[in-house]
Design an enzyme around this catalytic site. Structure first.
Site, short mmCIF file in Angstrom:
data_model
loop_
_atom_site.label_atom_id
_atom_site.label_comp_id
_atom_site.label_asym_id
_atom_site.label_seq_id
_atom_site.Cartn_x
_atom_site.Cartn_y
_atom_site.Cartn_z
N ASP A 109 0.87 -1.18 0.00
CA ASP A 109 0.00 0.00 0.00
C ASP A 109 0.91 1.23 0.00
O ASP A 109 0.97 1.98 0.97
CB ASP A 109 -0.91 0.01 1.22
CG ASP A 109 -1.97 1.12 1.16
OD1 ASP A 109 -1.96 1.88 0.16
OD2 ASP A 109 -2.78 1.23 2.09
N ASN A 154 1.64 6.61 3.56
CA ASN A 154 2.29 5.53 4.29
C ASN A 154 3.81 5.62 4.32
O ASN A 154 4.48 4.71 4.80
CB ASN A 154 1.84 4.18 3.72
CG ASN A 154 0.37 3.96 3.97
OD1 ASN A 154 -0.17 4.44 4.97
ND2 ASN A 154 -0.29 3.25 3.09
N ASP A 190 1.53 0.96 7.73
CA ASP A 190 0.38 0.36 7.05
C ASP A 190 0.81 -0.73 6.07
O ASP A 190 0.55 -0.64 4.87
CB ASP A 190 -0.44 1.44 6.35
CG ASP A 190 -1.90 1.03 6.16
OD1 ASP A 190 -2.27 -0.04 6.67
OD2 ASP A 190 -2.65 1.77 5.51
#
Length: 264
Positions: free
Chosen positions: A189, A194, A208
């Protein structure tokens, strides 16, 4: 996304905080939230996913524990669940999200940090030792299951993908993944939020990692570059790729953006 308005704090977060400050720092589209507990170097984070959200925080905890031996990622302090949902508790990392207002005002620094940080992550995580799979073919199983259950609606697709028009047409394109360019342990992701960036403008860690696994590096790069449009505006994809150290690959970018859009 950053929370807009008040966010209900689950009881166990209040209990865990034990009088320390609580601040909602992130809210996702399936009802999950992330809370910062405390301040400064001792701050901790509690990520919450309600029952039925489809988010498996235990899977993220396992990935974080594995990756922590090789890269700067949150250290897992605890996890649990009850009839309402599940949670994990992690230690804080230095730096601010790449979508913090400071970095939105300085997108050149932000995208360089994202690109170089992603390259470092791909180089640091040992491919041969990774027990998690994020290959295109593995992800396609989930996409086809979602399609069969009627859970994919073309009306919700990003405008860049509107020309596919139907789920069937999109699935036909996804059926033949491009040849792998370079196999790495992907973040899973790699959107801008992130990546954490330190005061010196360099990547200070990644968060994440619930989908971390082995896949083509373009599965991450396609999403990382795409997210620069949403967070900084046009014109920042090429600088990110330059910081990573690779030329654009339109075919792989197009494929992995479509796969991302149709995935959970």
């Amino acid at each position: 996304m950053s929370p807009q308005g008040p966010v209900q704090v689950p009881w166990f977060v209040v209990e865990f905080a034990a009088g320390r400050s609580i601040r909602a720092v992130w809210k996702n589209e399936v009802g999950g939230s992330t809370f910062q507990v405390g301040e400064g170097d001792s701050r901790q984070f509690v990520k919450w996913a309600p029952v039925g959200s489809g988010v498996e925080l235990s899977a993220e905890a396992a990935r974080l524990r594995w990756a922590a031996a090789y890269a700067v990622v949150p250290r897992v302090l605890g996890e649990g669940s009850n009839e309402a949902g599940a949670w994990i508790v992690t230690a804080g990392l230095p730096g601010r999200m790449a979508v913090d207002d400071r970095w939105k005002r300085d997108p050149g620094t932000a995208v360089r940090a994202i690109g170089s940080g992603l390259r470092a992550l791909h180089d640091e995580l040992p491919l041969a030792d990774c027990p998690f799979d994020w290959s295109a073919r593995e992800r396609l199983h989930s996409v086809r299951a979602r399609a069969a259950a009627g859970r994919i609606d073309p009306a919700n697709w990003h405008e860049d993908l509107a020309h596919f028009r139907t789920v069937e047409r999109a699935l036909d394109v996804l059926a033949e993944p491009p040849r792998v360019d370079r196999l790495v342990v992907c973040h899973g992701d790699a959107c801008a939020p992130n990546t954490l960036i330190g005061d010196d403008g360099s990547c200070s860690g990644h968060v994440d990692l619930g989908a971390l696994g082995v896949g083509d590096r373009w599965a991450d790069l396609a999403v990382a570059t795409w997210s620069t449009q949403w967070n900084y505006g046009p014109g920042w994809e090429e600088p990110l790729l330059t910081a990573y150290g690779v030329d654009a690959d339109p075919k792989r970018i197009a494929y992995y953006r479509l796969l991302w859009e149709l995935s959970d």
